[in-house]
Design a protein around this motif. Structure first.
Motif, PDB file in Angstrom:
ATOM      1  N   ALA A 157      -3.113  -9.819   1.350  1.00  0.00           N
ATOM      2  CA  ALA A 157      -2.901 -11.105   0.689  1.00  0.00           C
ATOM      3  C   ALA A 157      -3.369 -10.973  -0.766  1.00  0.00           C
ATOM      4  O   ALA A 157      -3.885  -9.916  -1.167  1.00  0.00           O
ATOM      5  CB  ALA A 157      -3.712 -12.185   1.406  1.00  0.00           C
ATOM      6  N   ALA A 158      -3.189 -12.033  -1.552  1.00  0.00           N
ATOM      7  CA  ALA A 158      -3.711 -12.032  -2.923  1.00  0.00           C
ATOM      8  C   ALA A 158      -5.210 -11.758  -2.867  1.00  0.00           C
ATOM      9  O   ALA A 158      -5.920 -12.296  -2.013  1.00  0.00           O
ATOM     10  CB  ALA A 158      -3.431 -13.382  -3.579  1.00  0.00           C
ATOM     11  N   GLY A 159      -5.682 -10.877  -3.768  1.00  0.00           N
ATOM     12  CA  GLY A 159      -7.107 -10.548  -3.789  1.00  0.00           C
ATOM     13  C   GLY A 159      -7.480  -9.413  -2.869  1.00  0.00           C
ATOM     14  O   GLY A 159      -8.649  -9.029  -2.806  1.00  0.00           O
ATOM     15  N   GLU A 160      -6.479  -8.884  -2.162  1.00  0.00           N
ATOM     16  CA  GLU A 160      -6.764  -7.802  -1.209  1.00  0.00           C
ATOM     17  C   GLU A 160      -5.961  -6.546  -1.557  1.00  0.00           C
ATOM     18  O   GLU A 160      -4.946  -6.615  -2.260  1.00  0.00           O
ATOM     19  CB  GLU A 160      -6.393  -8.233   0.222  1.00  0.00           C
ATOM     20  CG  GLU A 160      -7.244  -9.365   0.748  1.00  0.00           C
ATOM     21  CD  GLU A 160      -6.798  -9.876   2.115  1.00  0.00           C
ATOM     22  OE1 GLU A 160      -7.541 -10.662   2.706  1.00  0.00           O
ATOM     23  OE2 GLU A 160      -5.697  -9.502   2.577  1.00  0.00           O
ATOM     24  N   VAL A 161      -6.406  -5.420  -1.023  1.00  0.00           N
ATOM     25  CA  VAL A 161      -5.605  -4.190  -1.073  1.00  0.00           C
ATOM     26  C   VAL A 161      -5.384  -3.683   0.347  1.00  0.00           C
ATOM     27  O   VAL A 161      -6.240  -3.858   1.222  1.00  0.00           O
ATOM     28  CB  VAL A 161      -6.298  -3.046  -1.858  1.00  0.00           C
ATOM     29  CG1 VAL A 161      -6.131  -3.202  -3.347  1.00  0.00           C
ATOM     30  CG2 VAL A 161      -7.758  -2.885  -1.467  1.00  0.00           C
ATOM     31  N   LEU A 162      -4.217  -3.055   0.530  1.00  0.00           N
ATOM     32  CA  LEU A 162      -3.967  -2.305   1.759  1.00  0.00           C
ATOM     33  C   LEU A 162      -4.508  -0.902   1.538  1.00  0.00           C
ATOM     34  O   LEU A 162      -4.258  -0.303   0.483  1.00  0.00           O
ATOM     35  CB  LEU A 162      -2.463  -2.249   2.045  1.00  0.00           C
ATOM     36  CG  LEU A 162      -2.057  -1.415   3.274  1.00  0.00           C
ATOM     37  CD1 LEU A 162      -2.496  -2.102   4.568  1.00  0.00           C
ATOM     38  CD2 LEU A 162      -0.535  -1.179   3.288  1.00  0.00           C
ATOM     39  N   VAL A 163      -5.262  -0.388   2.482  1.00  0.00           N
ATOM     40  CA  VAL A 163      -5.829   0.957   2.349  1.00  0.00           C
ATOM     41  C   VAL A 163      -5.533   1.779   3.596  1.00  0.00           C
ATOM     42  O   VAL A 163      -5.329   1.237   4.687  1.00  0.00           O
ATOM     43  CB  VAL A 163      -7.367   0.923   2.117  1.00  0.00           C
ATOM     44  CG1 VAL A 163      -7.713   0.214   0.821  1.00  0.00           C
ATOM     45  CG2 VAL A 163      -8.095   0.309   3.307  1.00  0.00           C
ATOM     46  N   GLY A 179       0.215 -10.239  -7.000  1.00  0.00           N
ATOM     47  CA  GLY A 179      -0.473 -10.704  -8.214  1.00  0.00           C
ATOM     48  C   GLY A 179      -1.909 -10.233  -8.330  1.00  0.00           C
ATOM     49  O   GLY A 179      -2.717 -10.870  -8.994  1.00  0.00           O
ATOM     50  N   THR A 180      -2.248  -9.117  -7.677  1.00  0.00           N
ATOM     51  CA  THR A 180      -3.641  -8.686  -7.618  1.00  0.00           C
ATOM     52  C   THR A 180      -3.871  -7.431  -8.453  1.00  0.00           C
ATOM     53  O   THR A 180      -3.162  -6.441  -8.273  1.00  0.00           O
ATOM     54  CB  THR A 180      -4.026  -8.397  -6.150  1.00  0.00           C
ATOM     55  OG1 THR A 180      -3.838  -9.607  -5.396  1.00  0.00           O
ATOM     56  CG2 THR A 180      -5.464  -7.931  -6.023  1.00  0.00           C
ATOM     57  N   ALA A 181      -4.834  -7.488  -9.366  1.00  0.00           N
ATOM     58  CA  ALA A 181      -5.237  -6.289 -10.105  1.00  0.00           C
ATOM     59  C   ALA A 181      -6.207  -5.511  -9.229  1.00  0.00           C
ATOM     60  O   ALA A 181      -7.205  -6.076  -8.767  1.00  0.00           O
ATOM     61  CB  ALA A 181      -5.906  -6.679 -11.423  1.00  0.00           C
ATOM     62  N   LEU A 192      -8.768  -4.699   2.471  1.00  0.00           N
ATOM     63  CA  LEU A 192     -10.106  -4.917   1.931  1.00  0.00           C
ATOM     64  C   LEU A 192     -10.007  -5.909   0.773  1.00  0.00           C
ATOM     65  O   LEU A 192      -8.947  -6.051   0.152  1.00  0.00           O
ATOM     66  CB  LEU A 192     -10.702  -3.598   1.429  1.00  0.00           C
ATOM     67  CG  LEU A 192     -10.952  -2.517   2.501  1.00  0.00           C
ATOM     68  CD1 LEU A 192     -11.382  -1.203   1.843  1.00  0.00           C
ATOM     69  CD2 LEU A 192     -11.991  -2.990   3.517  1.00  0.00           C
ATOM     70  N   SER A 193     -11.110  -6.585   0.476  1.00  0.00           N
ATOM     71  CA  SER A 193     -11.160  -7.534  -0.639  1.00  0.00           C
ATOM     72  C   SER A 193     -11.469  -6.790  -1.929  1.00  0.00           C
ATOM     73  O   SER A 193     -12.466  -6.055  -2.001  1.00  0.00           O
ATOM     74  CB  SER A 193     -12.240  -8.584  -0.389  1.00  0.00           C
ATOM     75  OG  SER A 193     -11.831  -9.456   0.645  1.00  0.00           O
ATOM     76  N   VAL A 194     -10.622  -7.002  -2.944  1.00  0.00           N
ATOM     77  CA  VAL A 194     -10.788  -6.263  -4.203  1.00  0.00           C
ATOM     78  C   VAL A 194     -12.177  -6.455  -4.831  1.00  0.00           C
ATOM     79  O   VAL A 194     -12.783  -5.481  -5.289  1.00  0.00           O
ATOM     80  CB  VAL A 194      -9.656  -6.637  -5.193  1.00  0.00           C
ATOM     81  CG1 VAL A 194      -9.920  -6.041  -6.578  1.00  0.00           C
ATOM     82  CG2 VAL A 194      -8.318  -6.141  -4.654  1.00  0.00           C
ATOM     83  N   PRO A 195     -12.743  -7.684  -4.883  1.00  0.00           N
ATOM     84  CA  PRO A 195     -14.047  -7.820  -5.550  1.00  0.00           C
ATOM     85  C   PRO A 195     -15.170  -7.019  -4.880  1.00  0.00           C
ATOM     86  O   PRO A 195     -16.205  -6.786  -5.499  1.00  0.00           O
ATOM     87  CB  PRO A 195     -14.341  -9.326  -5.455  1.00  0.00           C
ATOM     88  CG  PRO A 195     -13.028  -9.971  -5.211  1.00  0.00           C
ATOM     89  CD  PRO A 195     -12.216  -8.981  -4.430  1.00  0.00           C
ATOM     90  N   LEU A 196     -14.977  -6.623  -3.633  1.00  0.00           N
ATOM     91  CA  LEU A 196     -16.039  -5.904  -2.918  1.00  0.00           C
ATOM     92  C   LEU A 196     -15.847  -4.391  -2.938  1.00  0.00           C
ATOM     93  O   LEU A 196     -16.686  -3.651  -2.427  1.00  0.00           O
ATOM     94  CB  LEU A 196     -16.105  -6.398  -1.462  1.00  0.00           C
ATOM     95  CG  LEU A 196     -16.426  -7.885  -1.291  1.00  0.00           C
ATOM     96  CD1 LEU A 196     -16.419  -8.259   0.191  1.00  0.00           C
ATOM     97  CD2 LEU A 196     -17.779  -8.227  -1.914  1.00  0.00           C
ATOM     98  N   LEU A 197     -14.748  -3.925  -3.546  1.00  0.00           N
ATOM     99  CA  LEU A 197     -14.482  -2.478  -3.530  1.00  0.00           C
ATOM    100  C   LEU A 197     -15.490  -1.735  -4.386  1.00  0.00           C
ATOM    101  O   LEU A 197     -15.852  -2.178  -5.475  1.00  0.00           O
ATOM    102  CB  LEU A 197     -13.076  -2.185  -4.063  1.00  0.00           C
ATOM    103  CG  LEU A 197     -11.901  -2.709  -3.233  1.00  0.00           C
ATOM    104  CD1 LEU A 197     -10.584  -2.339  -3.926  1.00  0.00           C
ATOM    105  CD2 LEU A 197     -11.943  -2.160  -1.813  1.00  0.00           C
TER     106      LEU A 197
END
Ligand SMILES: [Zn+2]
Length: 346
Positions: free
Chosen positions: A23-29, A91-93, A132-137
């Protein structure tokens, strides 16, 4: 995709798990490595009582207890992971595809925090892919073995215990119990520059690992009581005792044997009721502190320590399996003499 799940107390490998979608704010890993944790073994066997206790507990989020998990459905597990970024949500950096990352096992969602520890619907580390949530990576430095990076989470538990124990150079440590968490405590003490680290465990293999992780002495409590060994080595040095066994009776035995003024840090998680003799603690003015988990800074510090070699996790890793090997890994880890950490590489 494929994932190993807990189903009715057994680990089952599925190949029909829906692909996670970021979702927005997340990455697939793509999961590169995931450590098998002792608490996962415990959850597989005693999940119902853990869920019940987590739901009974008031006053705090019950992360890691499985509160809210339905054991009648498949449960995803695996919270000690490193992974490779595949794609960002809309839309996620995010870090570029191919970047190796890790994260605390938590997902930030618009409806609240969800854990990546035990879940009926959030894919966890014993699977091919997860979000995973991008801000926590936290980005894993180039050249670091993703298997070593996967141990960021358990090593952070040791760093947190040592931080919360407030141990200072000049004080010594007695570590009771040398399973993976006890070994993480030993490693964190050594990284902190503590001069006297005595570890105690009945298992010869675990005592060997304790020495490899930085203990100055590893004693067999069946042959010499841990506090006798401590006094023989450290004399009157101030001791901080790390309880990393987590079974009933241990805290009382520490109360009985500890020297006056000792500080006790309870790292082991005991799921049963326990009794103590408060007189022992009162008469010797013992201090008792319970610790759990870690914070974001400690998590990042753990990865740094592994990358820089102040904590060498290589001796801990005693096995690597693929997803089909997860059920066997759970069996193997129930014999404490055979393994430190087993890594799953899906
Ligand atoms: Zn763990």
């Amino acid at each position: 995709m494929r994932a190993a799940v807990l189903r009715a107390g057994e680990i089952v490998v599925r190949d029909d798990v829906p692909e996670p979608v970021p979702a927005a704010g997340e990455v697939l890993v793509q999961v590169r490595a995931c450590g098998v944790c002792g608490s996962d073994l415990h959850f597989a066997r005693h999940g119902a009582s853990m869920v019940a206790l987590g739901e009974e507990m008031e006053g705090a989020g019950a992360i890691g207890t499985g509160a809210g998990v339905d054991l009648g459905r498949d449960v995803f597990m695996g919270h000690e992971f490193s992974a490779e970024v595949l794609e960002a949500g809309p839309g996620t950096a995010a870090p570029a595809p191919g970047t190796i990352v890790t994260s605390i096992p938590t997902l930030l969602t618009p409806t609240g925090i969800r854990e990546i520890v035990y879940s009926n619907d959030v894919a966890c580390g014993y699977g091919e892919r997860m979000v995973l949530s991008v801000p926590l990576l936290v980005t894993v430095p180039d050249g670091l073995d993703p298997g070593h990076a996967a141990l960021t989470e358990p090593m952070a538990v040791g760093i947190h215990a040592v931080n919360r124990g407030g141990i200072e150079p000049g004080e010594g440590a007695l570590v009771l119990g040398c399973g993976p968490v006890g070994l993480a405590v030993v490693a964190a003490l050594r990284a902190r520059g503590i001069d006297t680290i005595v570890a105690s465990d009945y298992s010869p293999a675990r005592r060997q690992l304790a020495l490899a992780m930085g203990a100055h002495e590893a004693v067999d409590p069946a042959r010499e009581p841990a506090f006798d060994a401590w006094r023989g080595t450290a004399g009157e040095e101030q001791v901080v005792v790390f309880e990393v066994v987590g079974v009933p009776g241990v805290i009382d035995s520490i109360f009985r044997a500890a020297p006056r003024g000792a500080r006790i840090v309870v790292v082991g998680v005991c799921m049963e009721r326990d009794t103590v003799t408060p007189l022992f603690a009162s008469a010797k003015e013992l201090s008792l502190r319970y610790v759990f988990g870690y914070d974001l800074n400690e998590f990042a510090a753990s990865l740094d320590a592994i990358a820089q070699g102040t904590i060498d996790v290589a001796p801990l890793i005693t096995g690597r399996v693929d997803l089909d090997g997860v059920p066997g890994a759970f069996d193997a880890l129930s014999h404490p003499d055979r393994h430190g950490k087993i890594l799953v590489t899906p």
